[in-house]
Design a protein around this motif. Structure first.
Motif, PDB file in Angstrom:
ATOM      1  N   PRO D 370       0.847  -1.192   0.000  1.00 29.16           N
ATOM      2  CA  PRO D 370       0.000   0.000   0.000  1.00 29.16           C
ATOM      3  C   PRO D 370       0.887   1.248   0.000  1.00 29.16           C
ATOM      4  CG  PRO D 370      -0.714  -1.555   1.671  1.00 29.16           C
ATOM      5  CD  PRO D 370       0.624  -2.038   1.183  1.00 29.16           C
ATOM      6  N   TYR D 371       0.374   2.287  -0.621  1.00 29.17           N
ATOM      7  CA  TYR D 371       1.121   3.538  -0.737  1.00 29.17           C
ATOM      8  C   TYR D 371       1.007   4.304   0.581  1.00 29.17           C
ATOM      9  CZ  TYR D 371       2.301   8.197  -2.606  1.00 29.17           C
ATOM     10  OH  TYR D 371       2.865   9.424  -2.834  1.00 29.17           O
ATOM     11  N   VAL D 372       2.086   4.301   1.363  1.00 30.49           N
ATOM     12  CA  VAL D 372       2.097   5.023   2.638  1.00 30.49           C
ATOM     13  C   VAL D 372       3.377   5.844   2.725  1.00 30.49           C
ATOM     14  CG1 VAL D 372       0.685   3.331   3.894  1.00 30.49           C
ATOM     15  CG2 VAL D 372       3.166   3.053   3.792  1.00 30.49           C
ATOM     16  N   ALA D 373       3.396   6.737   3.678  1.00 28.52           N
ATOM     17  CA  ALA D 373       4.587   7.561   3.897  1.00 28.52           C
ATOM     18  C   ALA D 373       5.719   6.703   4.432  1.00 28.52           C
ATOM     19  CB  ALA D 373       4.263   8.671   4.888  1.00 28.52           C
ATOM     20  N   TYR D 374       6.937   7.012   3.992  1.00 27.90           N
ATOM     21  CA  TYR D 374       8.112   6.355   4.582  1.00 27.90           C
ATOM     22  C   TYR D 374       8.309   6.880   6.007  1.00 27.90           C
ATOM     23  CZ  TYR D 374       9.802   4.328   0.141  1.00 27.90           C
ATOM     24  OH  TYR D 374       9.959   3.578  -1.006  1.00 27.90           O
ATOM     25  N   PRO D 375       8.901   6.076   6.872  1.00 29.41           N
ATOM     26  CA  PRO D 375       9.121   6.518   8.261  1.00 29.41           C
ATOM     27  C   PRO D 375       9.876   7.846   8.303  1.00 29.41           C
ATOM     28  CG  PRO D 375       9.677   4.192   8.018  1.00 29.41           C
ATOM     29  CD  PRO D 375       9.379   4.704   6.641  1.00 29.41           C
ATOM     30  N   GLY D 376       9.340   8.804   9.008  1.00 29.32           N
ATOM     31  CA  GLY D 376       9.984  10.103   9.127  1.00 29.32           C
ATOM     32  C   GLY D 376       9.641  11.072   8.013  1.00 29.32           C
ATOM     33  N   TYR D 377       8.766  10.650   7.098  1.00 29.92           N
ATOM     34  CA  TYR D 377       8.364  11.521   5.986  1.00 29.92           C
ATOM     35  C   TYR D 377       7.694  12.798   6.471  1.00 29.92           C
ATOM     36  CZ  TYR D 377       5.402  13.179   2.130  1.00 29.92           C
ATOM     37  OH  TYR D 377       4.771  13.937   1.196  1.00 29.92           O
ATOM     38  N   ARG D 378       8.041  13.904   5.859  1.00 27.23           N
ATOM     39  CA  ARG D 378       7.312  15.160   6.091  1.00 27.23           C
ATOM     40  C   ARG D 378       7.036  15.807   4.738  1.00 27.23           C
ATOM     41  NH1 ARG D 378       6.032  17.116  10.545  1.00 27.23           N
ATOM     42  NH2 ARG D 378       6.891  16.274  12.461  1.00 27.23           N
ATOM     43  N   PRO D 379       5.801  16.127   4.448  1.00 31.78           N
ATOM     44  CA  PRO D 379       5.510  16.790   3.168  1.00 31.78           C
ATOM     45  C   PRO D 379       6.079  18.196   3.156  1.00 31.78           C
ATOM     46  CG  PRO D 379       3.534  16.687   4.518  1.00 31.78           C
ATOM     47  CD  PRO D 379       4.590  15.905   5.239  1.00 31.78           C
ATOM     48  N   PRO D 380       6.366  18.743   1.975  1.00 35.15           N
ATOM     49  CA  PRO D 380       6.841  20.125   1.895  1.00 35.15           C
ATOM     50  C   PRO D 380       5.804  21.076   2.481  1.00 35.15           C
ATOM     51  CG  PRO D 380       6.915  19.053  -0.272  1.00 35.15           C
ATOM     52  CD  PRO D 380       6.203  18.132   0.655  1.00 35.15           C
TER      53      PRO D 380
END
Lengths: 436, 436, 436, 436
Positions: D370-380
């Motif tokens: 499933p398409y999820v954020a990588y650990p520690g991801y923060r969007p711009p």
């Protein structure tokens, strides 16, 4: 409501533990139905929900189909048509009686099955119970495979106990009279909850998944390694008071706080508060199993979707935990909290004990983990492979159990799952963050 | 089923006719419900249908709202919330109890009202009956307006008796077990029906509409002139055998036989036979109030939509009658045929008597007349103006009553109406043509 | 826009009237398309509407299918696949090219036909025009059946001219830029319209329907008797100012003013004003073919559904006319008013001339007559029988033509028809009442 | 189609690389549109797709909104209303021109925007290109933030190049004429593909995610650890021949092979083959960018949903790879395969080279992640945070690019994502399994 274990005369020579468990679980279902009239047990208030009578019948069907039919010699069904009628979704169960070749009736028309009547469904339960006694007396102590099937059937029935409660709560809420399921005095929890604390955890390589002792569902296996970065987790659940602050800050009207699908759900459903909340004369009320009540501000927020949990976390500058993080934290903690056995069916405020609290019971905690198979997972052969595996798509994992979960049913490795828009379960929020 | 009039001790001094009628009609409703369990009375199998319990409550609500509340001094409702809960569609009835300002609950969720329970609805009926006795004892003989309201309430309840039957038939049909509502032996009518005869009628200027004697609904008035060309009308209804010929000739797969909307309905609904027909092992069965039965070929075809009736007529080189033609033919004929009182709930073959037959009872006859107001029509003032007037659009007129209509309820000027795709009523075909 | 008849060199020996008419009508279609880019001619803004390019192609298809193919020896189609592609709904037209056996493409995907391109469709028009000349030169003066087919094709194309205009108006309105179709200065009609007068008509036996001279559609026949009660009819159309009074009086929020289906449409569509009206900074604007304009209060109200016309009439203590009443009044009046030829595409205020005005042109007038066959009606044999007959259900009759109708196309017996929720046509209100 | 890089006179003093890239990318979009008429560029054949003209405008809007407006002093838009009109979904972009307060027009009505015309959109592209030259000349070499924005805009436009192709392919397929987008001779690849090999990989702790050099989207970051068990991966993609075996074995009619939601999709969509396949006279054809062609059996299967990929894998006794497994395998392999630049727009058979093949290009490969954020991801921060983050729900990751992906656009860490029912992308199957 008193959900204490029943006192039953269990036949002497049978596998005593399993028989006792069997009767305890079966009896709990019937106790949960005791406040419900035949009319009540017919209601299906939305396609995802099922009538109470259907829950009673389907859990019985499970024992008949997966235990009695294959394991009890010369088993005679009470009515062979029930094999078709009370199948939920097991397409591999052969049902020669099915008209039109359908494998099972459409879920959305369960509320139109007035026959068999409630009385006949009770007779069906009794018939299967009697045959189960015969079987438990004779075989289970020497037949571990059979014992495993019975144990699965009992855990299946416990899952339906929770659904029966959340379904009837929804059903009663759709009735303009808003009847109460349980009659209990309302008392606002007076003690303030302690401020939310962040507890930090080390990163590294961990093992999660069921470790082999006792019952677990197939989806909790195999135990496997995960690598985690250091993370923080909130010491307690988010309260109604905290959620109201999100609402007051315009949480439901700022698209930047929401997943795209979540924002669509907000718009389409005109969401502006948790399910069951209602603003009357300037005061927030909530529908509970005891009827309409003022919102108890110290209780954990409940009946919110994944989208709302996710938006709240973003607003709060945090995130939801991964299921692996949750399991690492929960492992070793006592399975204590508000459960079905308490008969309150409403989550309770956190106690001010220090440390991590409310991990079990009260509300299911949305994680940000999509529900997928663990590495190396293989579903069971046979129709029972349909129990969990075919739902591993488009759902999110919830952890920890709720006030409608039997205490004996939950554990640290337990994985519940629902689509992200789901609101009628007792589901709430625990925050996590990157370790600072 | 025995639907004979009840024997009741009616209080002495009251308006005896009206009181007798009141108890006869109310008792018939309860007899119709007697084969139904509390479970059965909960089912709403489609939005257009209503649960039997709701029919019982709503007909009671009608007397409470339009008779007792305005006419009986110091009338105390059993539960003031019922005024909102059992309103069907009267938007002008004031309901201060309505949450959210809604005038009445959504029709589509009537099946989720488990409370009040059946027992409580029966108590509601009894409460209203007792108050109605008080009122009938004291006033109706001297108050013609009150008598008219009571008469309207009784005709209203008779309409719901028919709907209760067609709704429960549909409900039972959606149940894969296909239970029977009445238990009666099946006997194929052995006598052949006589060949269809065409009877010619003169054209000219006629009067139609109710002529003033006895009860009639507002939509049967005012009596007015219509000019008709000479026409022919079939001596009896179309039989299942004749309809099967249409099916065998490919009637359901030739778009040129159908109205455009009708063809869309055929495609969307995958229609290939009347509702309730089912082909099993090469033989046609039909679901009846007595369960699944072989199709009785001499009975009138039934449970077909306007679209099907219209397509059949086109295929047969004929047309459906105008309601004015039908009324001109029916006027003066005896109101004889198969009615609700017969307890059979299935149309009967035509008797070979010569002349025009089957005009009343057995099946409603689709006319090609859209349901519109008669020239000079004015709906009643007050909420009762909503009874008929607001439905005068998108519906077709049916005439003559059916095997589910009380005999005392029907007459030559009676106008029933349903949308053209409707199939769950006992509706069939009588042909007409231009006079040759 | 100048829609004056074209000056064409028509070949000498042909049936001069018919050929002149042919080129005048065909040329008008092309003039109507001249302000439209290839992009514009692709838009289908709702399933009921069609792209302008499709209108151009389908009207050509009609001549190819019903005139050239059967009547012109050795006719060679430009592309045989167009026979399938540009069929609208004639299921009896044989189309061997149809993939999947479909008789014609789904109406809702006309906007996805980018090929043939506009250029190719223009070539298709030219090809058919050339062949039509060949045919008109040789045969029509001696062949009345052929002349009748050509005349039908021309009337068909005129109907599509009106649809082309109403469809492009809707298409441009869905574009957030709200482009103008015609560029014309806006001038509020300054003269006040005269007060509405009621004109009374005698009742009695009348004849309506086409009387045989000149072209008429099959649905205007046969001429037949109707019996009318005395009635009154309003001397002019209802204005925007009068309709605003209805809105201000809460017309859109009082269910008792509406048909039941109409009220549902109001709720579902959130209707609170005519289509194309928009409240900006407290002022009402309306989208016109010349772009957004302030609502002109003396113009007839337009773009309203039957439901709104009916509710307005009820609110005003009147009713809509029967189509028979309308025809009796219109017969003998000159066919004068605002038509397509004026190039304004917006209805004009009534002139203060006394007597009955605005009966023709400006806006179609909703009658309360459902669209049904006249007594004795028989559709033509062949696929042309599908032209009108199969739509005689679920629609209401409109009379008189509009500002988008060619003047030569309309007459007193002309019957237009649309479903009651339709709003994108130029449709308005004339009141009638019972004679006092 | 020749998609070779353009030869352009790029102004001398500007950042030469970026300017060259800018013109190369922009020019490619226009080349892709060159076979399309204005009509073609209007078509939106389903809500998920967009018209080609819209793709041209929206990619231009991106530069205008995120580069020119903030970075170029005194930038004058060609038409300020385009800021609203061509916004796709960025709710944080302020658009004062928006009527009704909407942040952007509904996606589903993009096909109704005929204005601005294609010509006007081309002028819009030119206007923005001219202003971009001004900017690139002056600033980008000294302003890394600006360079990053331009690079993002170019990658954004490349994504839309692929969508433009898949959308026009779908648009042409809905046209009953089935036109071709490119004109190229069909040649069945004659060489047999080599048998599928299983290649085993060690388990352990790996790093995935973009490593910092060159452009990458935010969703490829941060680079992080994952723990993998040993696994096997198939040496090539599944071919049409292999997929046909699945179909012939009844793959589409065995519910036990499917996810529950997948089975529902099969039933609802009547799926029995990949999208674009059609059985004519016993032979399978497929719609390609060059029109209808016989299915090329050695080509990779294409245009299948996640549900179909998953069911195929289950039937084959394997599974789909995790995106982490895929990335571990792909890292270090050359980015070679069939790409957009080839101008063929159809996947090619595997070459028999030994080792792992077809990892890049030809078809996107469904993973089970499933398409999820990588650990520690923060969007711009800013509206650009909406680019990827808000879609991280209800979608699956695809890897490797396709025959419609620009070669310069793809890399080992690239994550594409679509909902599991999506079929109109060039998406196919690579199998994985547990290491034996």
């Amino acid at each position: 409501m008193n959900i204490a274990p029943p006192t039953l005369a269990v036949p002497a020579r049978s596998n005593p533990d399993l028989a006792l468990q069997y009767f305890a679980v079966r009896n709990t279902t019937e106790k949960l139905c005791s406040p419900l009239s035949a009319d009540d047990q017919m209601v299906q208030s939305m396609p995802e929900a099922s009538p109470a009578k259907w829950h009673q019948a389907h859990t019985t069907w499970f024992f008949e189909t997966f235990v009695l039919t294959p394991c009890l010699e010369r088993y005679q069904p009470l009515d062979p048509r029930y094999r078709f009628l009370f199948n939920s979704y097991y397409k591999q169960v052969e049902t020669p009686q099915a008209p039109g070749g359908a494998a099972h009736p459409l879920r959305s028309i369960r509320g139109t099955f007035s026959r068999p009547t409630l009385e006949e469904v009770c007779a069906y339960r009794q018939h299967v119970d009697e045959q189960m006694i015969r079987l438990l007396e004779s075989e289970t102590d020497t037949n571990p495979e059979l014992a495993a099937l019975v144990e699965l059937g009992l855990n299946h029935e416990q899952q339906h106990q929770e659904l029966l409660l959340t379904d009837i709560k929804h059903a009663f809420w759709t009735n303009p009279l808003r009847p109460a399921y349980v009659d209990q005095p309302w008392e606002e929890a007076c003690a303030e909850v302690a401020p939310l604390q962040w507890i930090d955890y080390e990163g590294g390589l961990f093992e999660i998944g069921h470790d082999g002792g006792g019952f677990a569902f197939d989806n909790e296996r195999p135990r496997h390694h995960v690598y985690l970065k250091p993370f923080g987790m909130a010491s307690r659940l988010i309260t109604n008071r905290e959620y109201l602050a999100f609402m007051s800050a315009g949480g439901y009207s700022q698209p930047e706080l929401w997943l795209s699908d979540g924002w669509d759900a907000v718009q389409a459903g005109h969401w502006s508060a948790p399910l069951y909340w209602e603003l009357r004369d300037g005061a927030w009320l909530a529908f509970t199993c005891a009827g309409m009540r003022p919102v108890a501000w110290n209780e954990p927020v409940c009946h919110i979707s994944y989208y709302e949990a996710d938006a709240y976390a973003r607003w709060a500058g945090a995130r939801l935990p991964w299921e692996s993080e949750w399991e690492v934290v929960a492992t070793g903690l006592p399975v204590a909290g508000g459960f079905l056995e308490g008969g309150r069916f409403q989550p309770r405020p956190a106690l001010n004990l220090g440390g991590m609290s409310q991990m079990f019971g009260d509300v299911w905690e949305w994680t940000c983990s999509p529900y997928v198979a663990y590495p190396g997972y293989r579903p069971p052969e046979s129709a029972l492979g349909e129990y969990n595996a075919k739902f591993m798509c488009n759902q999110l994992v919830l952890r920890g159990g709720s006030c409608a979960t039997p205490q004996s049913h939950i554990r640290a490795s337990y994985r519940n799952f629902f689509p992200p828009h789901t609101r009628w379960q007792f589901s709430g929020i625990r925050l996590a963050n990157e370790c600072s």
